[in-house]
Scaffold this active site. Structure first.
Site, mmCIF file in Angstrom:
data_model
loop_
_atom_site.group_PDB
_atom_site.id
_atom_site.type_symbol
_atom_site.label_atom_id
_atom_site.label_comp_id
_atom_site.label_asym_id
_atom_site.label_seq_id
_atom_site.Cartn_x
_atom_site.Cartn_y
_atom_site.Cartn_z
ATOM 1 N N HIS A 1 -2.124 0.410 -12.884
ATOM 2 C CA HIS A 1 -3.072 -0.205 -11.962
ATOM 3 C C HIS A 1 -3.122 0.565 -10.644
ATOM 4 O O HIS A 1 -4.196 0.773 -10.075
ATOM 5 C CB HIS A 1 -2.670 -1.663 -11.740
ATOM 6 C CG HIS A 1 -3.524 -2.391 -10.767
ATOM 7 N ND1 HIS A 1 -3.028 -2.938 -9.613
ATOM 8 C CD2 HIS A 1 -4.852 -2.643 -10.753
ATOM 9 C CE1 HIS A 1 -4.008 -3.517 -8.940
ATOM 10 N NE2 HIS A 1 -5.128 -3.352 -9.600
ATOM 11 N N GLU B 1 -5.141 3.627 -11.152
ATOM 12 C CA GLU B 1 -6.568 3.293 -11.208
ATOM 13 C C GLU B 1 -7.177 3.316 -9.805
ATOM 14 O O GLU B 1 -8.257 3.871 -9.592
ATOM 15 C CB GLU B 1 -6.754 1.911 -11.833
ATOM 16 C CG GLU B 1 -8.191 1.419 -11.834
ATOM 17 C CD GLU B 1 -8.298 -0.074 -11.611
ATOM 18 O OE1 GLU B 1 -9.119 -0.487 -10.766
ATOM 19 O OE2 GLU B 1 -7.570 -0.842 -12.270
ATOM 20 N N HIS B 2 -6.483 2.745 -8.837
ATOM 21 C CA HIS B 2 -6.968 2.769 -7.458
ATOM 22 C C HIS B 2 -7.049 4.204 -6.926
ATOM 23 O O HIS B 2 -8.017 4.575 -6.265
ATOM 24 C CB HIS B 2 -6.029 1.948 -6.571
ATOM 25 C CG HIS B 2 -6.271 0.480 -6.627
ATOM 26 N ND1 HIS B 2 -6.693 -0.250 -5.543
ATOM 27 C CD2 HIS B 2 -6.160 -0.405 -7.652
ATOM 28 C CE1 HIS B 2 -6.825 -1.530 -5.885
ATOM 29 N NE2 HIS B 2 -6.494 -1.644 -7.163
ATOM 30 N N GLU C 1 -3.362 -6.935 -2.738
ATOM 31 C CA GLU C 1 -4.063 -7.496 -3.902
ATOM 32 C C GLU C 1 -3.112 -8.352 -4.730
ATOM 33 O O GLU C 1 -3.464 -9.449 -5.169
ATOM 34 C CB GLU C 1 -4.625 -6.372 -4.770
ATOM 35 C CG GLU C 1 -5.379 -6.874 -5.999
ATOM 36 C CD GLU C 1 -5.905 -5.746 -6.872
ATOM 37 O OE1 GLU C 1 -6.186 -6.016 -8.050
ATOM 38 O OE2 GLU C 1 -6.032 -4.606 -6.377
#
Length: 458
Positions: free
Chosen positions: A68, A71-72, A148
């Site tokens: 994840h 991905e950013h 997040e």
């Protein structure tokens, strides 16, 4: 954005006049990149998706959340395109783009006017092998990801409960780890960790390019060869089996956090289509989920919400297209004046009826027809068509399995549903979690009322 697997409840029955789905054209470049193209000429638009066969289930202790996090960072530029340029170019061409990470994949997508597909290919090919990972950009995005996690998990009671539930339900399956990662692991990620992960998994021979829209397959192949063809393949590490050990009895947990409402989750260990010894079992479990939660006429809605009025909401879920064995889940929130114990008993009674009482033919047919409407509606979306193909291909099935779906589900009998309920929906495979609300701080809004925006945060 973190996705907990994509539930594709696509039960279907024959419908007169339903057009056959257009063919899928499959190509493989010399460097191993697989390309799937499906024509859809209803609008002059195209959806392009790049799926990498790496997600949270490939991670290990100490680096959970790294897929994840990467991905950013994929939006933070290459030597050719500096940070922010990718999104700016797509927007300038009237397009939309985003990304998501799941247990079994990381995917990136763009929707554009059809003639602009080469723009998507040029940008995706560039960052597939030429991502520029620098400390300054990592430090900023690292804080975004930590925030997040706080907003979407730590401050959300049901998400927090789900995280603890999965960590108890699974003993050794990597599905026990959250896609967003455990707090200390995420906080401890380094730039070197990301460089290693990127170099290990982001390569053409570990990816599938899916294109659906107003295109010609041979032209898509020509453009793919131009932009992706020069990229070098990688030596991919073998993926170990990661088979969940046998559960030896019912498991329970209670999560106590500040919350407005109590909640309940039950999960039974079940095979996915990929791991089932008999594929018919997986399709029968799919139908079982529809019987319990396949619209307003399904059992949970008709019996527990409207009938007994014991549940404010109740649902069932099963992920047919998972890479590993997973969970058949039930969940619900009791109405005011009813307890979690009472709702739990009601849910378990519905499971008992699946095991012990044959399903009437008219109910089985109604369930299939109910979900067909949803299936046909979803197929109207080019994005959804691409999602089906990309998911099936990436988890180790073939896109051809998607095309078998309607016939295989139509073949499911009432006896098969009863058989899988008796085989899998039993206490020896069950984990039960209760969310017990603690008082909210004075003046604080209820976490369940907080807005939950979707999409990649950057």
């Amino acid at each position: 954005m973190s996705l907990r697997g994509l539930r594709m409840l696509l039960l279907a029955v024959p419908l007169p006049g339903l057009a056959a789905e257009p063919p899928v054209h499959e190509f493989t470049l010399d460097n191993g990149l697989k390309i799937l193209v499906q024509e859809d000429h209803r609008a002059p638009a195209v959806v392009s998706q790049v799926w990498y066969k790496v997600g949270a289930s490939n991670e290990y202790g100490g680096i959970t959340g790294i897929s994840h996090m990467l991905e950013h960072m994929m939006f933070k530029g290459t030597q050719k395109h500096p940070p922010g340029e990718f999104s700016r170019i797509i927007a300038a061409n009237g397009g939309r783009e985003n990304a998501f990470t799941g247990q079994d994949y990381t995917a990136y997508f763009q929707t554009l006017e059809a003639s602009r597909l080469p723009i998507s290919f040029e940008l995706e090919a560039d960052r597939m092998r030429n991502l520029k990972l620098v400390e300054a950009e990592f430090a900023k995005e690292h804080q975004v990801v930590l925030e997040e996690r706080r907003l979407r998990t730590d401050d959300q009671p049901r998400a927090k409960m789900q995280e603890h539930f999965e960590s108890v339900a699974y003993s050794n399956s990597p599905y026990r780890n959250p896609v967003v990662g455990w707090p200390d692991d995420v906080a401890g990620l380094t730039l070197d960790d990301l460089k290693h992960w990127y170099g290990r998994w982001y390569a053409p021979n570990n990816a599938t390019l899916v294109v659906v829209g107003d295109v010609k397959p041979e032209e898509v192949l020509k453009q793919a060869r131009k932009f992706f063809g020069p990229l070098k393949r990688s030596e991919l590490p073998p993926v170990k089996p990661q088979t969940e050990v046998e559960q030896l009895g019912l498991r329970r947990l209670a999560v106590s956090v500040p919350a407005k409402l109590p909640h309940l989750v039950l999960g039974y260990k079940t095979p996915s289509l990929r791991t089932a010894a008999d594929e018919a079992d997986a399709y029968a479990l799919e139908v079982a989920a529809g019987i319990l939660d396949g619209g307003n006429s399904a059992r949970f809605s008709s019996r527990l919400v409207r009938g007994q009025q014991i549940a404010a909401a109740a649902g069932a879920g099963y992920d047919l297209y998972a890479r590993l064995a997973n969970l058949f889940t039930l969940e619900g929130t009791p109405v005011q004046g009813k307890s979690l114990a009472e709702l739990e008993a009601a849910l378990l009674e519905e499971v008992r009826k699946l095991r012990d009482e044959p399903i009437a033919a008219d109910e089985l047919q109604r369930v299939k027809a109910q979900v067909l409407a949803s299936h046909v509606y979803q197929l109207d979306s080019m994005f959804y068509q691409a999602m089906q193909l990309g998911t099936a291909e990436t988890v180790g099935l073939s896109w051809r399995k998607v095309r078998e779906y309607v016939d295989r589900v139509n073949a499911v009998t009432a006896e098969q549903v009863q058989a899988v309920a008796r085989k899998y929906l039993v206490d020896e495979r069950l984990t039960i979690a209760h969310l017990n609300p603690l008082p909210l701080p004075e003046g604080a809004p209820a976490p369940e009322d907080a807005a939950m925006g979707g999409g990649h945060v950057r």
